[in-house]
Motif scaffolding. Structure first.
Motif, mmCIF file in Angstrom:
data_model
loop_
_atom_site.group_PDB
_atom_site.id
_atom_site.type_symbol
_atom_site.label_atom_id
_atom_site.label_comp_id
_atom_site.label_asym_id
_atom_site.label_seq_id
_atom_site.Cartn_x
_atom_site.Cartn_y
_atom_site.Cartn_z
ATOM 1 N N ALA A 202 0.990 -1.193 -0.043
ATOM 2 C CA ALA A 202 -0.170 0.158 0.111
ATOM 3 C C ALA A 202 0.893 1.275 -0.121
ATOM 4 O O ALA A 202 1.834 1.444 0.994
ATOM 5 C CB ALA A 202 -0.837 0.100 1.253
ATOM 6 N N PHE A 242 -2.602 -1.208 -3.294
ATOM 7 C CA PHE A 242 -3.487 -0.377 -2.752
ATOM 8 C C PHE A 242 -2.946 0.916 -2.834
ATOM 9 O O PHE A 242 -1.668 1.162 -2.024
ATOM 10 C CB PHE A 242 -3.694 -0.664 -1.231
ATOM 11 N N ARG A 280 -10.875 -0.767 0.620
ATOM 12 C CA ARG A 280 -10.712 0.064 1.861
ATOM 13 C C ARG A 280 -9.845 -0.678 2.656
ATOM 14 O O ARG A 280 -9.870 -2.129 2.417
ATOM 15 C CB ARG A 280 -12.126 -0.209 2.747
ATOM 16 N N ILE A 281 -8.897 -0.283 3.458
ATOM 17 C CA ILE A 281 -7.861 -0.957 4.222
ATOM 18 C C ILE A 281 -8.609 -1.459 5.641
ATOM 19 O O ILE A 281 -9.607 -0.647 6.182
ATOM 20 C CB ILE A 281 -6.982 0.098 4.685
ATOM 21 N N THR A 282 -8.284 -2.717 5.771
ATOM 22 C CA THR A 282 -9.190 -3.224 6.930
ATOM 23 C C THR A 282 -7.982 -3.738 8.065
ATOM 24 O O THR A 282 -8.241 -3.915 9.302
ATOM 25 C CB THR A 282 -9.747 -4.667 6.432
ATOM 26 N N ALA A 321 -7.116 -5.427 2.590
ATOM 27 C CA ALA A 321 -7.976 -4.570 2.207
ATOM 28 C C ALA A 321 -9.062 -5.487 1.562
ATOM 29 O O ALA A 321 -9.098 -6.773 1.383
ATOM 30 C CB ALA A 321 -7.483 -3.722 0.883
#
Length: 411
Positions: A202, A242, A280-282, A321
């Motif tokens: 990312a 990402f 979306r980053i988790t 993500a």
């Protein structure tokens, strides 16, 4: 005024063309090969700004430029033909797509041999393909006697208006060929989602745009930290990234394909990326350094320290993500026609015109023919002036509130 002379032209784009350089100067910032975009071609062709045709291949071609017509022998060897409008302010250029103004064509003077003095006014240019290899003459002699194309110039006044091709027509140098200007079938973009079930690199970028847009990043995060020093640089191109305006849990960004790197000596590489899917980053697992994950620590003990960033603003992280799945139902209270009208008006004299400069006219021609609500909204989301976080958050919204938000930016 009469002329009849031979000219050799090369092309790396399988297209030859004739134009008055003063009438296409507005295309200096337009994308390379802008004339292959049907709506743009049809506009410029109808105005007489450009006569262009497809040769079917790269290579060298001989042209006979004349104010006369075909000889009897050329008529027996003639293949497909097309008549174009061409406007002149006194001088036109024959070219193989090296001199036509465009974003990646550096300005340079035309060779004297490729320059044609043509009195001011509107002309008709008839291009006829010649299969000179079908001549009875020996090949060496025929190649010197006949051209691949006869290009005949005649004043347009009192002549019937020629048909405007849908695109630069195919004029192949074979007698049994016909001129083709049919548009290709629309390309269906497959939903080939990369596997992001495991951790992925990312990086930070303020230039990231919604799918499927292209952007560059320089001096933000070093994407090459995703691989070990022993690995081939090509390995970095195989993995999904990402890319977002911020890198924390919950941040919205894009899953991107890394497609190239370059730049000036002494500066960080300029990475080229294509956004593919919103995500979306988790979770954040650490920092990537030369292909190894290093834990993120608030405090380093016993004199240890994190690897230096060098010329980069932020580290490359390793994250988990998930794809974002917006509801794509169009709004009931904002019809496509109203949104499109606002978009075109902005390209004429609004915020998009200011942001895009001279290239706004190119995009207006293209988008005037588009009837896809998602395509119009995507263009607006990619090009309207806004910060990267706002742009990312918009891409995650359901379609109806997204276009309402875009409409506010268009006003």
């Amino acid at each position: 005024m009469e002329f009849d002379r031979r000219l050799g032209l090369g092309t790396d784009s399988a297209h030859l063309m004739i134009f008055d350089p003063t009438l296409v100067e507005q295309a200096r910032e337009w994308p390379i090969a802008w004339y292959t975009e049907p709506a743009v071609w049809q506009d410029q062709s109808a105005k007489g700004h450009l006569a262009a045709w497809c040769t079917g291949s790269d290579g060298g071609f001989a042209l006979r430029l004349t104010t006369g017509g075909l000889t009897d022998v050329e008529k027996s060897l003639a293949g497909p033909s097309w008549t174009f409008l061409l406007r002149s302010t006194g001088r036109v250029i024959a070219d193989g797509d090296y001199l036509l103004p465009a974003d990646q064509n550096a300005p340079r003077p035309a060779d004297e041999a490729a320059t044609i003095d043509l009195p001011e006014g509107l002309w008709q240019v008839t291009v006829t393909a010649i299969e000179w290899t079908a001549s009875d003459l020996p090949q060496d002699e025929a190649s010197k006697k006949f051209a691949n194309y006869v290009v005949a110039f005649a004043p347009a006044e009192d002549a019937p208006t020629p048909q405007i091709a849908q695109r630069p027509p195919d004029l192949i140098c074979l007698r049994d060929e016909t001129a083709h200007d049919a548009l290709p079938a629309p390309v269906t973009v497959k939903d080939n989602r990369p596997d992001i079930s495991g951790p992925i690199p990312a990086g930070l970028s303020k230039n990231v745009v919604p799918p499927r847009g292209h952007f560059t990043s320089e001096g933000e995060s070093n994407l090459l930290m995703s691989i070990t020093p022993e690995a081939r640089a090509f390995d970095a191109f195989r993995m999904p990234y990402f890319i977002g305006a911020s890198l924390e849990i919950g941040a919205i960004g894009q899953i991107c394909r890394f497609s190239g790197s370059g730049g000036a000596p002494g500066r960080p590489p300029r990475f080229t990326l294509t956004s593919q899917f919103t995500a979306r980053i988790t979770a954040i697992e650490g920092r990537l350094h030369e292909g190894t994950v290093i834990p993120l620590k608030k405090r380093w003990l016993f004199g240890s320290s994190p690897p230096p960033l060098g010329d980069y603003l932020a580290p490359l992280l390793q994250v988990r993500a998930e794809f974002v799945e917006p509801d794509m139902k169009p709004p009931q209270d904002l019809p496509l026609e109203a949104f499109k009208a606002a978009l075109l008006e902005s390209l004429d004299s609004g915020s998009l015109s200011e942001a895009l400069g001279n290239v706004a006219a190119y995009h207006r021609l293209v988008l005037a023919e588009v009837e896809s609500y998602p395509a119009l909204a995507t263009f607006a989301a990619q090009h309207l002036p806004m910060n990267a976080k706002t742009r990312a958050d918009l891409s995650a919204k359901d379609f109806a509130p997204r276009v309402h938000a875009l409409m506010e930016h268009l006003r």
